[in-house]
Scaffold this motif. Structure first.
Motif, PDB file in Angstrom:
ATOM      1  N   UNK A 117       0.824  -1.216   0.000  1.00  0.00           N
ATOM      2  CA  UNK A 117       0.000   0.000   0.000  1.00  0.00           C
ATOM      3  C   UNK A 117       0.852   1.256   0.000  1.00  0.00           C
ATOM      4  N   UNK A 118       1.943   1.214   0.752  1.00  0.00           N
ATOM      5  CA  UNK A 118       2.830   2.383   0.761  1.00  0.00           C
ATOM      6  C   UNK A 118       3.439   2.617  -0.610  1.00  0.00           C
ATOM      7  N   UNK A 119       3.741   1.532  -1.296  1.00  0.00           N
ATOM      8  CA  UNK A 119       4.280   1.667  -2.644  1.00  0.00           C
ATOM      9  C   UNK A 119       3.220   2.181  -3.605  1.00  0.00           C
ATOM     10  N   UNK A 120       1.972   1.767  -3.381  1.00  0.00           N
ATOM     11  CA  UNK A 120       0.890   2.199  -4.250  1.00  0.00           C
ATOM     12  C   UNK A 120       0.660   3.710  -4.146  1.00  0.00           C
ATOM     13  N   UNK A 121       0.880   4.274  -2.978  1.00  0.00           N
ATOM     14  CA  UNK A 121       0.678   5.712  -2.803  1.00  0.00           C
ATOM     15  C   UNK A 121       1.702   6.529  -3.577  1.00  0.00           C
ATOM     16  N   UNK A 122       2.849   5.962  -3.817  1.00  0.00           N
ATOM     17  CA  UNK A 122       3.895   6.680  -4.529  1.00  0.00           C
ATOM     18  C   UNK A 122       3.845   6.447  -6.032  1.00  0.00           C
ATOM     19  N   UNK A 123       2.869   5.676  -6.520  1.00  0.00           N
ATOM     20  CA  UNK A 123       2.780   5.403  -7.951  1.00  0.00           C
ATOM     21  C   UNK A 123       2.386   6.689  -8.683  1.00  0.00           C
ATOM     22  N   UNK A 124       3.164   7.088  -9.626  1.00  0.00           N
ATOM     23  CA  UNK A 124       2.861   8.279 -10.410  1.00  0.00           C
ATOM     24  C   UNK A 124       2.974   9.572  -9.643  1.00  0.00           C
ATOM     25  N   UNK A 125       3.642   9.565  -8.503  1.00  0.00           N
ATOM     26  CA  UNK A 125       3.795  10.785  -7.711  1.00  0.00           C
ATOM     27  C   UNK A 125       4.577  11.826  -8.503  1.00  0.00           C
ATOM     28  N   UNK A 126       4.008  12.997  -8.601  1.00  0.00           N
ATOM     29  CA  UNK A 126       4.652  14.046  -9.369  1.00  0.00           C
ATOM     30  C   UNK A 126       5.885  14.555  -8.648  1.00  0.00           C
ATOM     31  N   UNK A 127       6.940  14.761  -9.400  1.00  0.00           N
ATOM     32  CA  UNK A 127       8.173  15.284  -8.833  1.00  0.00           C
ATOM     33  C   UNK A 127       8.045  16.791  -8.598  1.00  0.00           C
ATOM     34  N   UNK A 128       9.057  17.355  -7.962  1.00  0.00           N
ATOM     35  CA  UNK A 128       9.048  18.794  -7.697  1.00  0.00           C
ATOM     36  C   UNK A 128       9.035  19.582  -8.999  1.00  0.00           C
ATOM     37  N   UNK A 129       9.763  19.084  -9.988  1.00  0.00           N
ATOM     38  CA  UNK A 129       9.783  19.754 -11.291  1.00  0.00           C
ATOM     39  C   UNK A 129       8.412  19.729 -11.955  1.00  0.00           C
ATOM     40  N   UNK A 130       7.736  18.589 -11.870  1.00  0.00           N
ATOM     41  CA  UNK A 130       6.399  18.488 -12.459  1.00  0.00           C
ATOM     42  C   UNK A 130       5.410  19.411 -11.758  1.00  0.00           C
ATOM     43  N   UNK A 131       5.489  19.468 -10.433  1.00  0.00           N
ATOM     44  CA  UNK A 131       4.590  20.361  -9.678  1.00  0.00           C
ATOM     45  C   UNK A 131       4.860  21.819 -10.032  1.00  0.00           C
ATOM     46  N   UNK A 132       6.135  22.162 -10.199  1.00  0.00           N
ATOM     47  CA  UNK A 132       6.480  23.539 -10.565  1.00  0.00           C
ATOM     48  C   UNK A 132       5.950  23.897 -11.948  1.00  0.00           C
ATOM     49  N   UNK A 133       6.009  22.953 -12.890  1.00  0.00           N
ATOM     50  CA  UNK A 133       5.486  23.221 -14.233  1.00  0.00           C
ATOM     51  C   UNK A 133       3.983  23.436 -14.215  1.00  0.00           C
ATOM     52  N   UNK A 134       3.270  22.601 -13.456  1.00  0.00           N
ATOM     53  CA  UNK A 134       1.818  22.764 -13.353  1.00  0.00           C
ATOM     54  C   UNK A 134       1.478  24.084 -12.677  1.00  0.00           C
ATOM     55  N   UNK A 135       2.195  24.425 -11.636  1.00  0.00           N
ATOM     56  CA  UNK A 135       1.929  25.667 -10.912  1.00  0.00           C
ATOM     57  C   UNK A 135       2.208  26.884 -11.782  1.00  0.00           C
ATOM     58  N   UNK A 136       3.215  26.792 -12.635  1.00  0.00           N
ATOM     59  CA  UNK A 136       3.558  27.933 -13.501  1.00  0.00           C
ATOM     60  C   UNK A 136       2.411  28.274 -14.432  1.00  0.00           C
ATOM     61  N   UNK A 137       1.734  27.256 -14.973  1.00  0.00           N
ATOM     62  CA  UNK A 137       0.605  27.511 -15.864  1.00  0.00           C
ATOM     63  C   UNK A 137      -0.620  27.991 -15.094  1.00  0.00           C
ATOM     64  N   UNK A 138      -0.907  27.338 -13.977  1.00  0.00           N
ATOM     65  CA  UNK A 138      -2.152  27.634 -13.272  1.00  0.00           C
ATOM     66  C   UNK A 138      -2.060  28.889 -12.423  1.00  0.00           C
ATOM     67  N   UNK A 139      -0.872  29.440 -12.184  1.00  0.00           N
ATOM     68  CA  UNK A 139      -0.788  30.653 -11.376  1.00  0.00           C
ATOM     69  C   UNK A 139      -1.443  31.826 -12.089  1.00  0.00           C
TER      70      UNK A 139
END
Length: 298
Positions: free
Chosen positions: A40-62
Motif C-alpha cells: 500500500x505504501x508503494x501504491x501511494x507513490x505510484x505516479x507521484x509528481x516530482x518537484x519539477x512536475x509540480x512547478x510546471x503545473x503551478x507555472x501555468x495555473x498561477x
C-alpha cells in the motif's frame, strides 16, 4: 472428402511494453488483495509528481488562478454582492460543460441529473441573493462581466487541473500552492508599477491594520480555503467541488446572524447594571464611607 483444419501461426511477433509510469500499477493489479495491502505504501507513490512536475503545473495555473481572483474582486468593487453571487454560481454550469468536453475520468460525463443539480443550485443562489439586492446602479454591467469572467476562469482552473492530475495522492497540494504564490510574487509584481503609472489604481503601502487584515485573509481566506476546496475536488469531482462553493452563502448568513446576536447580548449585558450599584459607585468617589455607613450600599 473432408479435409482437416490446420492452424498456421505467424512467425512475426509483436512485443508491447508499458510505460514506466504504468508498470507498477499493472503489477499491483495482478496481485492478490493481501499482497496489494502489503504494498500500500508503494501504491501511494505510484505516479507521484516530482518537484519539477509540480512547478510546471503551478507555472501555468498561477496565471489562471490570479485572473480568476482578480475578476471576482473587481466584480465586488463594481457591483452589488448579490449580483456577484448570482453570476458566480454559473461556474457550476461552465464546469459541467468543460468537464464533459475534457473529461478526467468516467464520472465527468454529462447527464441530465447533473444539469438539474446545477440548475437547482443556481436557482437557490438567485432566490437568496435577490432578497438582499438593492436598487441596480449604472456600474452593474462591468461588474456582471467581471463576475462571468471569474466564473469561467474558475471552471477552466479546476477542470484543467483535474485533467492533468487525476488522483489526489499524485499532487502535493501545499507544494502546488507554494509554487503558485512564488510565481505570482516573482512574475506579477511589475503590475503594481503598471497600474500606478497608468493611473488605473494608485499604489500605496498599507497601514498596520490593513496588513493584519491581509495576513488573516491570506492564511484563512486564500491558503486554507483553496487547499480544502482543491482537496475536496480531487476526492469527489470538479462539479461537486464547484457546487459546494454555493454553501458559502447560507453559511455566511448564519455566521452574520450569530455575530449580531453575540453583539446584542454583549450590549444588553453591559446595560444591565443595577441602579443601586451605579449609585453606590458614584457616591464612593464623592464621599468617604465609614464602616458604620457601609450598609448604605448593600
Amino acid at each position: 472428402a473432408s479435409r482437416k483444419q490446420r492452424v498456421r501461426f505467424s512467425n512475426v511477433m509483436e512485443v508491447r511494453q508499458l510505460p514506466s509510469t504504468q508498470a507498477l500499477e499493472a503489477k499491483l493489479s495482478r496481485m492478490s488483495y493481501p499482497a496489494a495491502k502489503d504494498h500500500e505504501a508503494m501504491l501511494r507513490t505510484v505516479g507521484k509528481l516530482t518537484i519539477t512536475d509540480v512547478a510546471k503545473i503551478s507555472f501555468f495555473f498561477c496565471f489562471v488562478w490570479f485572473l480568476a481572483n482578480l475578476s471576482y474582486q473587481e466584480a465586488l468593487s463594481d457591483t452589488q454582492v448579490a449580483i456577484v453571487n448570482i453570476l458566480s454560481s454559473t461556474s457550476g454550469l461552465f464546469t459541467l460543460i468543460l468537464a464533459a468536453i475534457f473529461p478526467s475520468n468516467s464520472s465527468d460525463r454529462f447527464t441530465l441529473s447533473k444539469l438539474l443539480a446545477v440548475a437547482l443550485s443556481m436557482g437557490g443562489v438567485t432566490l437568496v441573493s435577490f432578497s438582499s439586492m438593492d436598487n441596480p446602479d449604472d456600474k452593474g454591467v462591468s461588474g456582471s462581466l467581471w463576475s462571468l469572467a471569474g466564473a469561467v476562469l474558475y471552471a477552466v482552473y479546476i477542470v484543467m487541473i483535474k485533467r492533468r492530475v487525476d488522483r489526489e495522492d499524485k499532487l502535493d497540494i501545499p507544494m502546488f500552492f507554494g509554487f503558485v504564490g512564488l510565481f505570482n510574487l516573482l512574475l506579477l509584481w511589475p503590475g503594481f508599477l503598471l497600474l500606478h503609472y497608468t493611473g488605473f489604481e494608485a499604489f500605496e503601502l498599507p497601514s498596520q491594520l490593513v496588513w493584519t487584515y491581509i495576513l488573516i485573509n491570506g492564511l484563512i481566506g486564500t491558503v486554507l480555503s483553496e487547499f480544502l476546496w482543491l482537496w475536496g475536488c480531487f476526492l469527489t469531482s470538479s462539479l461537486i467541488g464547484t457546487l459546494a462553493l454555493s454553501l458559502t452563502i447560507p453559511l455566511s448568513i448564519m455566521a452574520d446572524i450569530c455575530m449580531q446576536k453575540a453583539f446584542l447580548l454583549l450590549v444588553l449585558d453591559s446595560a444591565k447594571l443595577p441602579e443601586d450599584s451605579e449609585q453606590c459607585e458614584s457616591l464612593i468617589p464623592l464621599h468617604s464611607v465609614s464602616p458604620s455607613e457601609g450598609s448604605f450600599c448593600s
